[in-house]
Each structure stands twice: as C-alpha cells, then as structure tokens.
Write a protein that holds these residues in place. Structure first.
Motif, PDB file in Angstrom:
ATOM      1  N   ASP A  36      -8.238  69.756  86.012  1.00 41.74           N
ATOM      2  CA  ASP A  36      -9.177  70.723  86.582  1.00 41.74           C
ATOM      3  C   ASP A  36     -10.613  70.366  86.189  1.00 41.74           C
ATOM      4  O   ASP A  36     -11.533  70.446  87.003  1.00 41.74           O
ATOM      5  CB  ASP A  36      -8.856  72.137  86.099  1.00 41.74           C
ATOM      6  N   ALA A  39     -11.935  67.659  88.282  1.00 39.41           N
ATOM      7  CA  ALA A  39     -12.373  68.128  89.603  1.00 39.41           C
ATOM      8  C   ALA A  39     -13.807  68.659  89.525  1.00 39.41           C
ATOM      9  O   ALA A  39     -14.627  68.412  90.419  1.00 39.41           O
ATOM     10  CB  ALA A  39     -11.424  69.204  90.134  1.00 39.41           C
ATOM     11  N   ILE A  88     -13.247  75.199  93.638  1.00 32.33           N
ATOM     12  CA  ILE A  88     -12.226  74.211  93.299  1.00 32.33           C
ATOM     13  C   ILE A  88     -10.882  74.905  93.472  1.00 32.33           C
ATOM     14  O   ILE A  88     -10.634  75.934  92.844  1.00 32.33           O
ATOM     15  CB  ILE A  88     -12.389  73.697  91.852  1.00 32.33           C
ATOM     16  N   TYR A  89     -10.064  74.360  94.324  1.00 36.64           N
ATOM     17  CA  TYR A  89      -8.744  74.916  94.596  1.00 36.64           C
ATOM     18  C   TYR A  89      -7.692  73.843  94.297  1.00 36.64           C
ATOM     19  O   TYR A  89      -7.751  72.741  94.851  1.00 36.64           O
ATOM     20  CB  TYR A  89      -8.646  75.347  96.063  1.00 36.64           C
ATOM     21  N   ARG A  90      -6.770  74.162  93.399  1.00 38.27           N
ATOM     22  CA  ARG A  90      -5.673  73.240  93.064  1.00 38.27           C
ATOM     23  C   ARG A  90      -4.452  73.686  93.843  1.00 38.27           C
ATOM     24  O   ARG A  90      -4.025  74.828  93.741  1.00 38.27           O
ATOM     25  CB  ARG A  90      -5.399  73.240  91.561  1.00 38.27           C
ATOM     26  N   TYR A 103      -6.338  68.647  95.137  1.00 37.25           N
ATOM     27  CA  TYR A 103      -7.419  69.633  95.084  1.00 37.25           C
ATOM     28  C   TYR A 103      -8.218  69.608  96.384  1.00 37.25           C
ATOM     29  O   TYR A 103      -8.327  68.585  97.043  1.00 37.25           O
ATOM     30  CB  TYR A 103      -8.406  69.295  93.957  1.00 37.25           C
ATOM     31  N   GLU A 104      -8.799  70.765  96.663  1.00 36.72           N
ATOM     32  CA  GLU A 104      -9.838  70.869  97.681  1.00 36.72           C
ATOM     33  C   GLU A 104     -11.084  71.349  96.943  1.00 36.72           C
ATOM     34  O   GLU A 104     -11.032  72.342  96.220  1.00 36.72           O
ATOM     35  CB  GLU A 104      -9.454  71.884  98.748  1.00 36.72           C
ATOM     36  N   VAL A 105     -12.181  70.625  97.107  1.00 35.91           N
ATOM     37  CA  VAL A 105     -13.444  71.046  96.501  1.00 35.91           C
ATOM     38  C   VAL A 105     -14.471  71.237  97.612  1.00 35.91           C
ATOM     39  O   VAL A 105     -14.547  70.448  98.548  1.00 35.91           O
ATOM     40  CB  VAL A 105     -13.959  70.039  95.434  1.00 35.91           C
ATOM     41  N   TYR A 151      -7.097  79.113  92.678  1.00 33.10           N
ATOM     42  CA  TYR A 151      -8.528  78.834  92.581  1.00 33.10           C
ATOM     43  C   TYR A 151      -8.889  78.617  91.122  1.00 33.10           C
ATOM     44  O   TYR A 151      -8.601  79.461  90.274  1.00 33.10           O
ATOM     45  CB  TYR A 151      -9.368  79.990  93.142  1.00 33.10           C
TER      46      TYR A 151
END
Length: 161
Positions: A36, A39, A88-90, A103-105, A151
């Motif tokens: 995390d 990211a 930041i979404y894992r 992840y989506e950032v 999130y």
C-alpha cells in the motif's frame, strides 16, 4: 531538509494507511501495508515527476523503467500541493496464490487540469514489492472481484474534508 520532509511524509502516510486499513473490516498484514505504501509512493513519483523514486519502486522489467532519466525531478513539491486529491484502491485484501496485488490509483495533476488514473500490479522481486503498470483492459482481465477491494485512501476534493 528535503530527505527529512520526505521521511516525515512517509511516516504520516503510513499512519494514515494504518487508520484507513483498520476501518476496512480487518487489518491488512504488514506485507500488504508495505505494498500500500508503494502505491502511495507511485502517486508521489507521478505527481512530482520523480524518476529516481520511480527507479526504486518500478520493476526493472517495466517498459517505463527503461526511459527514466537520472536525477530527473520535473515538479518538486507538487505532491504536497495536491493534498488529499488522490485515491488508492486495492482490489485484493491479501495476495492470492500468485503473490500479486492490484491497485487503481487516481490523482490530481495540475499540469493536465484534471485527474490521471493508473492501474498497478505489485509482485515481490528479490523480496521487495515492485510495480508493473497495467493498461485498463489488462487490469480488467486480471482482477477477479473488483468490488471486493478496499480503499486505502479516498480522494478528497480541494476545500472538502
């Protein structure tokens, strides 16, 4: 001075990540917390245009890694300026059988007058998490349950929060 500020920001980010992670219904492992944090460093490297930071976090196999310039720092301090304007979404709670996290950032880029969105895949290389950037279509194929994620940090618009 700059190094101390960076370390202070990382400590603050780790505390924030710990707080966000604990509200997700289960604390992530220390290993996942390290991913995390990576990211978050990716967001900072992108916003600041920091090629040296990218060198530390990207997989050497990543095409982006091959074009990084030594000592390039295009927008120093810009990450601090954007404040909380990033998310930041894992997608996974813990690494699966392949030891991978996705992840989506999303983050604000002043020079683009809007947001950028990246998909990341993290995997350990020589005992350290490293990032590989994914195209949206590739991320869609690799992520099994996109709504089962968590999130790490939610985007806060300027003036809110």
């Amino acid at each position: 001075m700059r190094k101390g500020l960076f370390i202070g920001m990382l400590i603050g980010a780790l505390l924030l990540l710990a707080a966000c992670g604990s509200s997700s219904g289960g604390k992530p492992s220390a290993d996942v917390k390290a991913a995390d944090d990576l990211a978050l460093q990716y967001v900072q490297a992108s916003v600041d245009g920091d090629d040296e930071l990218f060198r530390k976090i990207l997989s050497p196999e990543e095409p982006h890694y091959r074009i990084l310039e030594k000592d390039e720092l295009t927008f120093p301090g810009r990450f601090k300026e954007i404040g909380e304007r990033y998310s930041i979404y894992r997608f996974e709670k813990e690494p699966g059988e392949k030891g991978v996290l996705h992840y989506e950032v999303i983050y604000y880029l002043p020079n683009h007058n809007g947001n950028a969105k990246d998909f990341l895949e993290m995997k350990k290389e020589k005992g350290e998490w490293k990032i590989r950037e994914l195209k949206a279509e590739e991320a869609e194929q690799k992520v099994e349950n996109p709504k089962d994620g968590v999130y790490i940090h939610k985007y806060v618009k300027e003036g809110e929060g």
